[in-house]
Design a protein around this motif. Structure first.
Motif, PDB file in Angstrom:
ATOM      1  N   GLY A  15       0.829  -1.199   0.110  1.00 62.22           N
ATOM      2  CA  GLY A  15      -0.106   0.110  -0.020  1.00 62.22           C
ATOM      3  C   GLY A  15       0.730   1.496   0.000  1.00 62.22           C
ATOM      4  N   VAL A  16       2.196   1.307  -0.235  1.00 65.62           N
ATOM      5  CA  VAL A  16       2.925   2.202  -0.179  1.00 65.62           C
ATOM      6  C   VAL A  16       3.198   2.943  -1.579  1.00 65.62           C
ATOM      7  N   VAL A  17       3.277   4.250  -1.764  1.00 58.80           N
ATOM      8  CA  VAL A  17       3.500   4.810  -3.023  1.00 58.80           C
ATOM      9  C   VAL A  17       5.033   5.534  -2.935  1.00 58.80           C
ATOM     10  N   CYS A  39      -2.911  -0.889  -6.947  1.00 54.79           N
ATOM     11  CA  CYS A  39      -3.390  -1.455  -8.430  1.00 54.79           C
ATOM     12  C   CYS A  39      -3.090  -0.343  -9.634  1.00 54.79           C
ATOM     13  N   SER A  40      -3.438   1.023  -9.344  1.00 52.81           N
ATOM     14  CA  SER A  40      -3.046   1.899 -10.426  1.00 52.81           C
ATOM     15  C   SER A  40      -2.849   3.325  -9.822  1.00 52.81           C
ATOM     16  N   MET A  41      -2.227   4.194 -10.478  1.00 48.59           N
ATOM     17  CA  MET A  41      -1.978   5.507 -10.264  1.00 48.59           C
ATOM     18  C   MET A  41      -1.967   6.503 -11.506  1.00 48.59           C
ATOM     19  N   ALA A  42      -2.128   7.811 -11.165  1.00 51.24           N
ATOM     20  CA  ALA A  42      -2.396   8.685 -12.538  1.00 51.24           C
ATOM     21  C   ALA A  42      -2.067  10.146 -11.795  1.00 51.24           C
ATOM     22  N   VAL A  43      -0.997  10.869 -12.209  1.00 51.81           N
ATOM     23  CA  VAL A  43      -0.880  12.042 -12.242  1.00 51.81           C
ATOM     24  C   VAL A  43      -1.626  13.193 -13.082  1.00 51.81           C
ATOM     25  N   ASP A  44      -1.892  14.104 -12.522  1.00 51.78           N
ATOM     26  CA  ASP A  44      -2.376  15.138 -13.671  1.00 51.78           C
ATOM     27  C   ASP A  44      -1.150  16.103 -14.323  1.00 51.78           C
ATOM     28  N   ARG A  45      -1.632  16.848 -15.547  1.00 51.58           N
ATOM     29  CA  ARG A  45      -0.871  17.401 -16.227  1.00 51.58           C
ATOM     30  C   ARG A  45       0.207  18.378 -15.391  1.00 51.58           C
ATOM     31  N   GLU A  46      -0.462  19.272 -14.530  1.00 51.51           N
ATOM     32  CA  GLU A  46       0.090  20.339 -13.683  1.00 51.51           C
ATOM     33  C   GLU A  46       0.998  19.871 -12.585  1.00 51.51           C
ATOM     34  N   GLY A  47       0.875  18.497 -12.092  1.00 50.67           N
ATOM     35  CA  GLY A  47       1.659  17.858 -11.354  1.00 50.67           C
ATOM     36  C   GLY A  47       1.202  18.311  -9.750  1.00 50.67           C
ATOM     37  N   ARG A  48      -0.162  18.487  -9.658  1.00 47.28           N
ATOM     38  CA  ARG A  48      -0.629  18.903  -8.307  1.00 47.28           C
ATOM     39  C   ARG A  48      -1.305  17.881  -7.447  1.00 47.28           C
ATOM     40  N   TYR A  49      -1.977  16.859  -8.386  1.00 46.85           N
ATOM     41  CA  TYR A  49      -2.791  15.871  -7.781  1.00 46.85           C
ATOM     42  C   TYR A  49      -2.279  14.464  -8.254  1.00 46.85           C
ATOM     43  N   LEU A  50      -2.406  13.513  -7.557  1.00 49.01           N
ATOM     44  CA  LEU A  50      -2.132  12.123  -7.605  1.00 49.01           C
ATOM     45  C   LEU A  50      -3.462  11.360  -7.288  1.00 49.01           C
ATOM     46  N   LYS A  60      -8.380   7.367  -4.234  1.00 44.02           N
ATOM     47  CA  LYS A  60      -7.884   8.422  -3.188  1.00 44.02           C
ATOM     48  C   LYS A  60      -7.028   9.524  -4.131  1.00 44.02           C
ATOM     49  N   VAL A  61      -7.391  10.849  -3.885  1.00 46.60           N
ATOM     50  CA  VAL A  61      -6.898  11.771  -4.576  1.00 46.60           C
ATOM     51  C   VAL A  61      -5.878  12.725  -3.354  1.00 46.60           C
ATOM     52  N   TRP A  62      -4.546  12.573  -3.845  1.00 48.22           N
ATOM     53  CA  TRP A  62      -3.678  13.341  -2.915  1.00 48.22           C
ATOM     54  C   TRP A  62      -3.153  14.428  -3.466  1.00 48.22           C
ATOM     55  N   ASP A  63      -2.878  15.513  -2.706  1.00 42.82           N
ATOM     56  CA  ASP A  63      -2.278  16.675  -2.841  1.00 42.82           C
ATOM     57  C   ASP A  63      -0.532  16.592  -2.876  1.00 42.82           C
ATOM     58  N   LEU A  64      -0.003  16.730  -4.314  1.00 41.06           N
ATOM     59  CA  LEU A  64       1.277  16.351  -4.191  1.00 41.06           C
ATOM     60  C   LEU A  64       2.248  17.832  -3.512  1.00 41.06           C
ATOM     61  N   ARG A  65       1.617  18.882  -3.220  1.00 42.49           N
ATOM     62  CA  ARG A  65       2.323  19.784  -2.633  1.00 42.49           C
ATOM     63  C   ARG A  65       2.370  19.695  -1.227  1.00 42.49           C
ATOM     64  N   THR A  66       1.571  18.946  -0.548  1.00 48.86           N
ATOM     65  CA  THR A  66       1.633  18.839   0.930  1.00 48.86           C
ATOM     66  C   THR A  66       1.620  17.260   1.140  1.00 48.86           C
ATOM     67  N   ASP A 103     -14.371  17.092 -12.539  1.00 53.17           N
ATOM     68  CA  ASP A 103     -14.042  18.097 -11.450  1.00 53.17           C
ATOM     69  C   ASP A 103     -13.910  17.100 -10.008  1.00 53.17           C
ATOM     70  N   ALA A 104     -13.513  15.982 -10.114  1.00 53.54           N
ATOM     71  CA  ALA A 104     -13.219  15.070  -8.911  1.00 53.54           C
ATOM     72  C   ALA A 104     -12.013  15.265  -8.460  1.00 53.54           C
ATOM     73  N   LEU A 105     -11.057  16.076  -8.804  1.00 51.75           N
ATOM     74  CA  LEU A 105      -9.753  16.177  -8.216  1.00 51.75           C
ATOM     75  C   LEU A 105      -9.760  17.349  -6.981  1.00 51.75           C
ATOM     76  N   GLY A 106     -10.555  18.362  -7.355  1.00 52.44           N
ATOM     77  CA  GLY A 106     -10.470  19.522  -6.466  1.00 52.44           C
ATOM     78  C   GLY A 106     -11.899  19.529  -5.482  1.00 52.44           C
ATOM     79  N   THR A 107     -12.777  18.972  -5.995  1.00 49.60           N
ATOM     80  CA  THR A 107     -14.071  18.978  -4.979  1.00 49.60           C
ATOM     81  C   THR A 107     -14.658  17.558  -4.898  1.00 49.60           C
ATOM     82  N   LYS A 108     -15.491  17.188  -3.895  1.00 49.97           N
ATOM     83  CA  LYS A 108     -16.061  15.814  -3.913  1.00 49.97           C
ATOM     84  C   LYS A 108     -17.189  15.931  -4.845  1.00 49.97           C
TER      85      LYS A 108
END
Length: 294
Positions: A15-17, A39-50, A60-66, A103-108
């Motif tokens: 379970g570690v990335v 199982c799988s991962m994806a990063v947006d073009r601006e590198g903010r969300y994982l 799960k959606v992660w903030d790559l800045r924090t 719009d699932a990365l920034g808001t629920k």
């Protein structure tokens, strides 16, 4: 692969990335994202969300800045593939279905933007968005499917980065330019903007530097003041006119010779106050000087 900073993201069975850079022998960051295998991962073009999907049926959606989780979604089955479009749409393939979230990365979000059912008995294995197109390609056990997803592609493209209408000659030139413009692996870091930034010192370091600068300035002024005092003390001793007069003292010209002779004659004619002959008088002439009366 993170398209923004070129770091490589790996998902592990525990379970570690982990995030890796070619110039490091250890991972830059380790995230415990799921309670089971990733199982799988994806990063947006601006590198903010994982976006990560695990065997625990969590997305799960992660903030790559924090490096903290932002949102969490539930999938009926473990998601086998994830992808994020240029406009931020999230595609999820699980079991025999494909979901697209907007719009699932920034808001629920409560429900998906689109849902597509694959042929009966087939399992989705992989999916990718087509660059600069509203097309989603899905690979499954029964073949390949192309889905139209409105608003997925970026309508404004940069021909210097990616030109969908590139010709064969331009493609050859582009490969050469990409090889020439290739950056060193040492420049691959989590935050590529820090290469062009100026390192700002803390307040304590800035205060210490100011104190050192003031002390150095005072020491410089003291040294200059001592040099000025010594220069003032020696002022006039090395002037050219004084050197010239000193040299002329050893030169005897006609005027100086006549002055010396006249001075010598005066001394020979004069007598001392007590009637004694002067010391420089000749021995034969001393008897002519008057003797003092008793």
């Amino acid at each position: 692969l993170n398209p923004w900073n070129s770091t490589i993201n790996l998902g592990h069975h525990n379970g570690v990335v982990s995030m890796w850079s070619p110039n490091m022998s250890s991972p830059l960051v380790r995230l415990l994202s799921h309670r089971g295998p990733v199982c799988s991962m994806a990063v947006d073009r601006e590198g903010r969300y994982l976006a990560t999907a695990g065997q625990d049926c969590q997305l799960k959606v992660w903030d790559l800045r924090t490096f903290k989780p932002l949102l969490s979604y539930f999938s009926p089955a473990p998601a086998g593939s994830l992808d994020i479009s240029a406009r931020g749409l999230l595609a999820v393939a699980y079991s025999g279905s494909v979901q697209v979230w907007k719009d699932a990365l920034g808001t629920k979000q409560k429900s998906p933007y689109m849902t597509h059912r694959l042929p009966p008995g087939s399992q989705g294995s992989n999916l990718r968005f087509c660059p600069y197109e509203d097309v989603l390609g899905v690979g499954h056990s029964a073949g390949v499917a192309s889905l139209i997803v409105p608003g997925a592609g970026e309508p404004n493209f940069d021909s210097f980065v990616a030109n969908p209408f590139i010709t064969l000659k331009q493609r050859r030139e582009q490969e050469v330019h990409q090889l020439l413009d290739k950056l060193s692996p040492d420049t691959i870091v989590l935050n590529p903007d820090q290469i062009g930034r100026i390192k700002v010192d803390s307040k304590e370091e800035q205060k210490a530097k100011r104190v050192e600068a003031v002390e150095a300035d005072l020491a410089s002024k003291r040294k200059q003041r001592g040099q000025n005092a010594l220069k003032t003390k020696m002022k006039g001793k090395n002037r050219g006119t004084k050197k010239h007069r000193k040299k002329k003292q050893n030169v005897i010209d006609d005027n100086k010779y006549l002055a010396l002779v006249e001075e010598k004659n005066k001394k020979s004619k004069s007598t001392t106050a007590d009637g004694k002959a002067p010391e420089d008088a000749m021995l034969a002439l001393k008897k002519f000087y008057t003797k003092p009366s008793k």
